[in-house]
Design a protein around this motif. Structure first.
Motif, PDB file in Angstrom:
ATOM      1  N   VAL A 137      42.863  18.288  15.898  1.00  0.00           N
ATOM      2  CA  VAL A 137      42.604  19.714  15.720  1.00  0.00           C
ATOM      3  C   VAL A 137      43.601  20.239  14.693  1.00  0.00           C
ATOM      4  CG1 VAL A 137      42.418  21.960  16.838  1.00  0.00           C
ATOM      5  CG2 VAL A 137      41.815  19.875  18.101  1.00  0.00           C
ATOM      6  N   GLU A 140      42.761  26.138  14.812  1.00  0.00           N
ATOM      7  CA  GLU A 140      41.913  26.698  15.862  1.00  0.00           C
ATOM      8  C   GLU A 140      41.763  28.199  15.647  1.00  0.00           C
ATOM      9  OE1 GLU A 140      42.274  24.639  20.021  1.00  0.00           O
ATOM     10  OE2 GLU A 140      44.298  24.769  19.189  1.00  0.00           O
ATOM     11  N   THR A 144      37.287  26.626  13.579  1.00  0.00           N
ATOM     12  CA  THR A 144      38.124  25.494  13.972  1.00  0.00           C
ATOM     13  C   THR A 144      37.885  24.357  12.994  1.00  0.00           C
ATOM     14  OG1 THR A 144      38.145  26.114  16.310  1.00  0.00           O
ATOM     15  CG2 THR A 144      38.578  23.805  15.797  1.00  0.00           C
ATOM     16  N   LEU A 146      38.587  20.400  12.074  1.00  0.00           N
ATOM     17  CA  LEU A 146      38.869  19.143  12.768  1.00  0.00           C
ATOM     18  C   LEU A 146      38.881  17.973  11.798  1.00  0.00           C
ATOM     19  CD1 LEU A 146      36.238  19.659  15.620  1.00  0.00           C
ATOM     20  CD2 LEU A 146      38.693  20.135  15.804  1.00  0.00           C
ATOM     21  N   ASN A 228      41.211  32.964   9.419  1.00  0.00           N
ATOM     22  CA  ASN A 228      41.187  33.338  10.838  1.00  0.00           C
ATOM     23  C   ASN A 228      41.996  34.598  11.137  1.00  0.00           C
ATOM     24  OD1 ASN A 228      39.479  31.258  11.542  1.00  0.00           O
ATOM     25  ND2 ASN A 228      41.102  29.896  12.265  1.00  0.00           N
TER      26      ASN A 228
END
Length: 230
Positions: A137, A140, A144, A146, A228
């Motif tokens: 990860v 987040e 998100t 990955l 984000n």
């Protein structure tokens, strides 16, 4: 004499409390799923293959989070990237955590610093992912980010007469947006613009100001983390 007995009693109480704590946090967890100690060492299983199969050559301090959300601290762990197997070392006894209800593991390479960490998690849904696959990860949030690390063993010709086996890695990247299914992405400007479409103007300006590359995973981490916050 009475004072001596009191001190001894206090020491015994502290030792018992510590033992109970260790028993509860490790023994109970390790016995879920019928886990048993490894019969052989994992350190020399790839001795004939060049390269590193594990996420780290050292055992790293870790927090394990189970599928019910309960966190267990105080473990030492390694992730075998080649076989997608998480191991823990408890007092020099190695356990394969495959049968355990592990959801997530946080590894701390500079413990007791817990800010710097690598996080691996499984259970992500995608057409080309198995639920038991551990993915790193990277970011987040509402988006998100990955990384799936994979390894293959390939024959490498060092010269005309010598062939050796070597781990060769390939990384794949996924995006989850608004809790949707994970989608594999290529790291380029066009994809980044699609992912951050509603805030591309701000993200594009951030990328230009910081001189970031849309083909770099590290730079993607920065740009997704920035998105984000918007």
């Amino acid at each position: 004499m009475r004072k001596l007995y009191s001190i001894l009693a206090l020491c015994c109480t502290c030792s018992l409390a510590n033992a109970q704590y260790l028993t509860y946090s490790r023994y109970v967890f390790l016995n879920q799923g019928g886990m048993k100690p490894q019969a052989k060492s994992i350190d020399n299983q790839y001795e004939d293959i060049k390269g590193e199969a594990f996420n780290s050559p050292q055992w790293l301090s870790a927090r394990i989070v189970s599928t019910n959300g309960k966190a267990y601290d105080g473990f030492k762990c390694k992730l075998d990237i080649y076989t997608n197997t998480l191991y823990t070392n408890v007092n020099d006894t190695i356990y394969d955590l495959t049968p355990a209800p592990v959801k997530r593991v946080q590894l701390y390479p500079n413990f007791p610093d817990t800010v710097t960490r690598k996080v691996y998690q499984k259970g992500f849904v995608a057409s080309d992912l198995k639920p038991e696959s551990f993915l790193q990860v990277l970011v987040e949030g509402k988006v998100t980010f990955l990384k799936q690390e994979t390894l293959e063993i390939k024959d490498v010709h060092e010269d005309a007469l010598t062939t050796t086996k070597k781990f060769v890695g390939q990384d794949y990247y996924y995006i989850i947006k608004n809790g949707s299914i994970a989608e594999k992405v290529r790291l380029n400007k066009s994809t980044l613009q699609q992912v951050t479409g509603d805030k591309w103007k701000e993200v594009g300006a951030f990328m230009k100001a910081k001189e970031l590359s849309a083909s770099s995973a590290d730079d993607w981490k920065m740009m997704i983390a920035y998105y984000n916050t918007l």
